[in-house]
Design a protein around this motif. Structure first.
Motif, PDB file in Angstrom:
ATOM      1  N   VAL A 605       0.828  -1.204   0.000  1.00 57.16           N
ATOM      2  CA  VAL A 605       0.000   0.000   0.000  1.00 57.16           C
ATOM      3  C   VAL A 605       0.860   1.251   0.000  1.00 57.16           C
ATOM      4  N   SER A 606       0.266   2.313  -0.499  1.00 56.49           N
ATOM      5  CA  SER A 606       0.814   3.662  -0.356  1.00 56.49           C
ATOM      6  C   SER A 606      -0.369   4.558  -0.003  1.00 56.49           C
ATOM      7  N   VAL A 607      -0.461   4.942   1.261  1.00 54.67           N
ATOM      8  CA  VAL A 607      -1.612   5.686   1.776  1.00 54.67           C
ATOM      9  C   VAL A 607      -1.108   6.947   2.464  1.00 54.67           C
ATOM     10  N   SER A 608      -1.728   8.070   2.183  1.00 54.86           N
ATOM     11  CA  SER A 608      -1.361   9.309   2.870  1.00 54.86           C
ATOM     12  C   SER A 608      -2.579  10.212   2.994  1.00 54.86           C
ATOM     13  N   GLY A 609      -2.597  10.971   4.056  1.00 55.37           N
ATOM     14  CA  GLY A 609      -3.674  11.925   4.281  1.00 55.37           C
ATOM     15  C   GLY A 609      -3.141  13.155   4.974  1.00 55.37           C
ATOM     16  N   THR A 610      -3.799  14.286   4.767  1.00 57.45           N
ATOM     17  CA  THR A 610      -3.330  15.528   5.378  1.00 57.45           C
ATOM     18  C   THR A 610      -4.498  16.423   5.762  1.00 57.45           C
ATOM     19  N   TRP A 611      -4.311  17.123   6.860  1.00 56.87           N
ATOM     20  CA  TRP A 611      -5.197  18.226   7.252  1.00 56.87           C
ATOM     21  C   TRP A 611      -4.346  19.480   7.271  1.00 56.87           C
ATOM     22  N   THR A 612      -4.793  20.505   6.563  1.00 59.71           N
ATOM     23  CA  THR A 612      -4.037  21.756   6.469  1.00 59.71           C
ATOM     24  C   THR A 612      -4.955  22.932   6.756  1.00 59.71           C
ATOM     25  N   HIS A 613      -4.474  23.823   7.604  1.00 61.02           N
ATOM     26  CA  HIS A 613      -5.197  25.062   7.900  1.00 61.02           C
ATOM     27  C   HIS A 613      -4.268  26.220   7.546  1.00 61.02           C
ATOM     28  N   ALA A 614      -4.578  26.911   6.448  1.00 62.24           N
ATOM     29  CA  ALA A 614      -3.709  27.988   5.958  1.00 62.24           C
ATOM     30  C   ALA A 614      -4.512  29.273   5.876  1.00 62.24           C
ATOM     31  N   VAL A 615      -4.082  30.314   6.621  1.00 55.25           N
ATOM     32  CA  VAL A 615      -4.824  31.571   6.671  1.00 55.25           C
ATOM     33  C   VAL A 615      -3.898  32.752   6.385  1.00 55.25           C
ATOM     34  N   GLN A 616      -4.504  33.845   5.953  1.00 58.56           N
ATOM     35  CA  GLN A 616      -3.782  35.083   5.662  1.00 58.56           C
ATOM     36  C   GLN A 616      -3.770  35.987   6.895  1.00 58.56           C
ATOM     37  N   ALA A 617      -2.686  36.733   7.061  1.00 63.19           N
ATOM     38  CA  ALA A 617      -2.557  37.628   8.214  1.00 63.19           C
ATOM     39  C   ALA A 617      -1.739  38.854   7.822  1.00 63.19           C
ATOM     40  N   GLN A 618      -1.941  39.953   8.546  1.00 65.30           N
ATOM     41  CA  GLN A 618      -1.166  41.186   8.391  1.00 65.30           C
ATOM     42  C   GLN A 618      -1.184  41.709   6.947  1.00 65.30           C
ATOM     43  N   THR A 619      -2.317  41.586   6.285  1.00 67.38           N
ATOM     44  CA  THR A 619      -2.414  42.014   4.886  1.00 67.38           C
ATOM     45  C   THR A 619      -2.710  43.499   4.759  1.00 67.38           C
ATOM     46  N   GLY A 620      -3.119  44.152   5.860  1.00 66.32           N
ATOM     47  CA  GLY A 620      -3.543  45.546   5.792  1.00 66.32           C
ATOM     48  C   GLY A 620      -4.996  45.689   5.378  1.00 66.32           C
ATOM     49  N   ASN A 621      -5.658  44.566   5.155  1.00 71.56           N
ATOM     50  CA  ASN A 621      -7.066  44.552   4.775  1.00 71.56           C
ATOM     51  C   ASN A 621      -7.818  43.696   5.781  1.00 71.56           C
ATOM     52  N   VAL A 622      -8.646  44.336   6.594  1.00 71.24           N
ATOM     53  CA  VAL A 622      -9.370  43.621   7.647  1.00 71.24           C
ATOM     54  C   VAL A 622     -10.219  42.503   7.060  1.00 71.24           C
ATOM     55  N   ALA A 623     -10.793  42.740   5.887  1.00 68.27           N
ATOM     56  CA  ALA A 623     -11.660  41.741   5.263  1.00 68.27           C
ATOM     57  C   ALA A 623     -10.875  40.521   4.788  1.00 68.27           C
ATOM     58  N   GLN A 624      -9.575  40.684   4.614  1.00 67.05           N
ATOM     59  CA  GLN A 624      -8.758  39.583   4.091  1.00 67.05           C
ATOM     60  C   GLN A 624      -8.091  38.790   5.199  1.00 67.05           C
TER      61      GLN A 624
END
Length: 733
Positions: A605-624
């Motif tokens: 077998v070759s099995v893999s799984g991932t959980w990723t949480h990627a967020v934006q910060a310090q963009t100068g845009n509160v909405a972003q």
């Protein structure tokens, strides 16, 4: 300045190509073949058995035998590997590597009938398509970060090959993917992954394989693979590969051809000295299928069109996409004294491309009508000139053994000026495309893009300190000097920085390891993708950092891995004006789990799984701020298995399932791309003839349910490939 540097580096590279150069293999590597007893091994690490007297006679062949290449004629069936050949971890046991490494063995690639990098990368947790069509030259992201086409793909652990043309797998023994920040060894790269392509080499057992291939969409081709060791002491080795095919695709009117010629040559003139040379040349001629620009927002939301047919082509008929690639890499290893050795390696990677970009914008999601905008650039030339020198060895300070590495690396990344032709737009329907010939388009103007030269110079050192049998402490640093020269205004800017690495590996038992690591790097923020208004622009560098904790466990013949990662890096994205910019930070964290190998003697077998949480910060845009990074799925899963029943041992039956979760397609998270699942089925049978020859038949089906899905999530969307059945027959003599 640019000319003088390039000339100097070209002279250095030619010097290396002629064999008058040297490089460091770890001193312990340079003597391993016949002095295994004298070389310290990490707990639980075993060196491969010697396979011929020729190997024993030439310790400077130096590198540990790749696990999957030991059995050649019968073809090894291992889905996992014990040794890695990437970065500062060359020749190390995978159990002693303090970062996530996935090795895709030849056995796994063959079982899947893998013919493209897309076929290979789907086995790696969290690696998904990004920004370009999967039909031409796909891009990828790992851990939510773009795998840069000009810095993050490597040949034999060192040469940065240019993935703007397809990387062919016919002459590759394995693919290794090192996740995260890799700046200590590779310098100016993104903290996504390094994809290392290891070439096939001559082995003690002669290799002669003739193959025929075809598929259900009209492709057909063939190739030959020949490998021999020769000379009175078997001091010479040569492996030659050739392959050519006509290509069909699941998209109407998109076909073409591709070919590859390559050679890998080895010479061991003395016990202390070894030389290697790799040359590969490839070409692919095909056509651009076209993409769909996401609509503008209405009342704060973007409504995406329904997924069109997998067979639709939006570009004009015969819109060219042609690419040529040449890679040359030379290397010399010299064993100086005991465990000390010296290595020099260097080479050149060149890619030439003729590229059409054809996207449909302002789409009416109900009727499908929109505006097609087409451009063509016929003079895209890219180069990487690379030189690396290393000294390595080991010393003891009391009970502590230090494996030391000192290195110098210089890479010139060159992009020539480009002249882009713009064509008058025409009406196109994504649900029922209009067929128009490329030669019938009307030229509306041109755009001149100035080239650049990025010079990445680094000095680095690392210490792997082993003590008390169970612990290895890793520390190192790189001094980075990065300079960009812009052709347009003759301006330069320079960034200098020292970046550290630290790690700890604990071996509680022979079958297990625990690790933690921290690494910092100066990274490229990338090149603006083809879908951006400033396509091809090189962005300013940024600093990234990563810490990772993980563990591995060997369960009989399978390797189980788990890792947690946290990456903090500069944020690059297309702003509301579709200009690709660097602004703010991106925080990526997640968990990866994988299992590779044989669960029983019948099931691999070759099995893999991932959980990723990627967020934006310090963009100068509160909405972003706080919004998801574009194109990153929260969850991704890859599961493949092959069953070889005892009662028919030469038969293999396999199946795979591949899942990619929901992804944001806009920096303000106003649109998202749905998740999808694709399935694969396949089988192979090996026939042994009384004459000693072997014939292997393979059949594999990809996306067998013909699922419609968006292959990427970005400002321009592309439809994934439809159902395809691949067939091959190989004759081993």
């Amino acid at each position: 300045m640019r000319q003088s540097f390039v000339s100097g580096l070209q002279v250095s590279t030619l010097f290396i190509m002629c064999g008058a150069f040297s490089v460091p293999v770890r001193a312990s590597e340079a003597r391993r073949a016949d002095q295994n007893a004298s070389v310290p091994q990490y707990k639980g690490q075993q060196l491969p058995q010697k396979h011929s007297t020729s190997r024993e006679s030439h310790p400077s062949s130096s590198e540990r035998q790749l696990d999957e290449s030991i059995e050649v004629k019968g073809q090894s069936r291992k889905f996992n590997a014990d040794v890695v050949q990437i970065g500062t971890f060359r020749n190390q046991s995978i159990m002693d590597t303090p970062m996530t490494v996935t090795v895709l063995t030849r056995a796994l690639l063959d079982a899947q009938g893998a013919q493209t990098v897309t076929d290979a990368m789907r086995n790696v947790a969290g690696v998904v398509s990004s920004s370009t069509s999967p039909i031409t030259t796909p891009n990828f992201m790992a851990r939510g970060v773009q795998i840069q086409a000009r810095t993050n793909y490597r040949l034999n652990g060192t040469l940065p090959i240019i993935a703007l043309s397809p990387i062919m797998l016919e002459n590759k023994e394995r693919v290794e993917v090192l996740k995260g920040v890799s700046a200590l060894y590779y310098g100016f790269t993104t903290p996504s992954a390094i994809a290392n392509f290891v070439t096939k080499r001559a082995t003690p057992q002669p290799v002669t394989v003739v193959s025929l291939t075809g598929d259900s969409v009209g492709s057909y081709g063939g190739g030959i693979d020949i490998g021999r060791e020769f000379g009175a002491r078997k001091q010479f080795g040569a492996r030659a590969n050739g392959y050519a095919s006509n290509m069909g695709t699941t998209v109407n009117g998109i076909s073409g051809n591709r070919w590859l010629v390559s050679g890998a040559f080895d010479w061991r003139p003395t016990d202390k000295l070894s030389l290697k040379l790799d040359i590969e040349n490839s070409k692919e001629e095909t056509y651009e299928p076209g993409g769909i620009t996401i609509p503008t927002a209405v009342n704060g939301r973007i409504t995406l069109p329904r997924i069109p047919s997998l067979h639709n082509r939006y570009a004009a008929r015969d819109a060219p996409y042609n690419a040529w690639a040449t890679n040359v890499l030379g290397r010399v290893d010299y064993s100086i004294w005991k465990d000390w050795a010296f290595r020099v390696e260097g080479g050149i990677a060149r890619t030439r491309r003729q590229r059409s970009i054809s996207n449909v914008s302002n789409v009416n999601v109900v009727t499908g009508w929109g505006t097609n905008t087409t451009t063509y650039t016929g003079d895209q030339n890219y180069y990487n000139l690379n030189v690396r020198t290393e000294l390595s060895g080991s010393v003891k300070t009391g009970p502590i053994r230090h494996e030391l590495l000192f290195g110098y690396n210089r890479n010139a990344q060159i992009q020539d000026d480009q002249n882009r032709t713009n064509y008058k737009s025409f009406r196109q329907n994504i649900y029922n495309p209009v067929d128009i010939d490329f030669n019938a388009l009307t030229v509306s103007g041109s755009t001149y893009t100035y080239g650049s030269t990025n010079t990445d110079t680094g000095y680095y050192m690392m210490d792997r300190a082993s003590f008390a049998k169970y612990f290895t402490l890793i520390g190192g640093a790189r001094y980075e000097n990065y300079t960009t020269y812009i052709n347009q205004n003759k301006n330069t800017y320079t960034v200098k920085k020292v970046t550290p690495i630290g790690g700890l590996v604990i071996r509680p038992t022979k079958q297990s390891s625990l690790y933690g690591s921290y690494i910092q790097g100066l990274e490229s923020a990338g090149t603006a993708p083809d879908s951006a208004a400033n396509a091809g622009s090189v962005l300013a560098p940024v600093v990234s950092s990563q810490y990772e904790f993980g563990g591995r466990y060997k369960l009989k013949n399978a390797l189980i891995s788990v890792a947690y990662f946290h990456i903090d890096r500069g944020l690059s994205y297309a702003n509301p004006d579709n200009v690709y910019v660097v602004n703010g930070r991106a925080i990526h964290k997640g968990v990866e789990i994988s299992m590779q190998g044989s669960i029983t003697h019948e099931l691999s077998v070759s099995v893999s799984g991932t959980w990723t949480h990627a967020v934006q910060a310090q963009t100068g845009n509160v909405a972003q701020n706080g919004k998801s990074v574009i194109g990153v799925p929260d969850y991704a899963l890859s599961a493949f298995g092959e069953y070889r029943p005892d009662f028919i041992p030469n038969l293999g039956l396999n199946a795979g399932v591949y899942y990619v979760g929901k992804r944001s397609a806009d920096s303000l998270q106003r649109a998202s791309v749905s998740d999808y699942v694709t399935l694969s089925l396949g089988g192979n049978y090996r026939l042994h003839l009384v004459s000693g020859q072997t014939i292997t038949f393979r059949a594999n089906g990809n996306n067998v349910t013909n699922t419609r899905y968006w292959s990427n999530a970005d400002t321009v969307l592309f439809v994934g490939s439809g159902a395809t059945a691949n067939f091959s027959t190989s004759f081993s003599f």
